[in-house]
Design an enzyme around this catalytic site. Structure first.
Site, mmCIF file in Angstrom:
data_model
loop_
_atom_site.group_PDB
_atom_site.id
_atom_site.type_symbol
_atom_site.label_atom_id
_atom_site.label_comp_id
_atom_site.label_asym_id
_atom_site.label_seq_id
_atom_site.Cartn_x
_atom_site.Cartn_y
_atom_site.Cartn_z
ATOM 1 N N ASP A 1 40.330 39.429 31.654
ATOM 2 C CA ASP A 1 39.698 40.140 30.681
ATOM 3 C C ASP A 1 38.989 41.244 31.470
ATOM 4 O O ASP A 1 37.912 40.723 32.113
ATOM 5 C CB ASP A 1 39.298 39.058 29.902
ATOM 6 C CG ASP A 1 40.308 38.133 29.145
ATOM 7 O OD1 ASP A 1 41.363 38.540 29.168
ATOM 8 O OD2 ASP A 1 39.641 37.405 28.887
HETATM 9 N N1 URA Z 1 41.638 33.290 30.886
HETATM 10 C C1 URA Z 1 41.151 34.201 30.191
HETATM 11 O O1 URA Z 1 40.880 33.745 28.786
HETATM 12 N N2 URA Z 1 40.819 35.096 30.223
HETATM 13 C C2 URA Z 1 40.771 35.883 31.987
HETATM 14 O O2 URA Z 1 40.230 36.525 32.321
HETATM 15 C C3 URA Z 1 41.593 34.806 32.813
HETATM 16 C C4 URA Z 1 42.201 33.751 32.242
#
Ligand code: URA
Length: 237
Positions: free
Chosen positions: A103
């Site tokens: 993310d």
């Molecule tokens: N899980 C999440 O919620 N976000 C990420 O970036 C990776 C794994």
């Protein structure tokens, strides 16, 4: 393969510069000067030199990035900076892409490569590659949460995660290591929501055998070592 292609893949030089080197007689194949950029060479067996320096042909490039907050795991985005903008100039001749997505606000280990086949295998649900994250949560985690993670959590009507590891790492239980075996959208954040908690900070520490090099500052990357590459590939077979 053509000598100009081999040099474009293996050096930071642009096509124009490569042509100039060749035309000036500064490139040799098995000690014989090459003057035609279209000359075919054997990338696996011929000894190529440029100004006397040996050029090692590598088909694929692998970089480990310590991803900072604020970057999208993509090669292009209309609104936000993308992780490939953090790649040093010397790799600009390589078409690198991130293996999977973190993310925008997630930190830590992101592999960048031009090896589509390896990326595909690392991301395939069949491979069940473990990914470990450091998590700061809004509330302490407890034994029931650990059990819930260990059983697998239903995130969607038709998707339950594989058994995951939740390991608190401090007495206040506000920081944990979490290991998951898939890579669903916002997976760790959604797993914490499912136990009525919230992820405040998320950093990926490892993917398969590949461990984040903590000497990399945020935003920095470095090529994988030969051992890191072979361990990663062997872990899949
Ligand atoms: N899980 C999440 O919620 N976000 C990420 O970036 C990776 C794994």
């Amino acid at each position: 393969m053509r000598i100009d292609k081999l040099l474009a893949n293996s050096t930071p030089l642009g096509r124009k510069e490569i042509k100039q080197y060749i035309r000036k007689g500064q490139v040799r194949c098995n000690d014989k000067v090459i003057t035609d950029p279209g000359t075919h060479v054997d990338e696996n067996n011929d000894e190529i030199t440029m100004n006397g320096e040996r050029v090692t042909y590598s088909k694929h490039t692998y970089l480990m990035l310590n991803k900072p907050d604020g970057y999208i795991s993509a090669t292009f985005d209309k609104h936000y900076p993308v992780v490939t903008e953090l790649v040093p100039e010397e790799f600009s001749h390589v078409e690198l892409f991130p293996v999977g997505r973190l993310d925008i606000d997630t930190h830590g280990l992101l592999l960048l490569t031009n090896n589509g086949d390896l990326a595909h295998r690392l991301l395939s649900p069949k491979s069940q590659v473990p990914k470990t994250y450091f998590v700061k949560s809004a509330k302490p985690v407890n034994d029931a949460d650990i059990e819930t993670f260990a059983k697998g959590i239903e995130l969607e009507p038709d998707f339950t995660t594989l058994p995951a590891k939740l390991e608190p790492i401090a007495d206040d239980k506000l920081t944990s290591h979490v290991t998951i075996y898939e890579g669903k959208f916002h997976q760790v954040k959604r797993m914490f929501e499912a136990i009525d908690n919230e992820v405040l900070y998320l950093k990926r520490l490892s993917m398969g055998s590949l461990v984040l090099d903590e000497t990399l500052s945020e935003g920095e990357c470095r090529p994988l070592t030969e051992d890191e590459i072979s361990d990663l590939i062997q872990g899949l077979s």
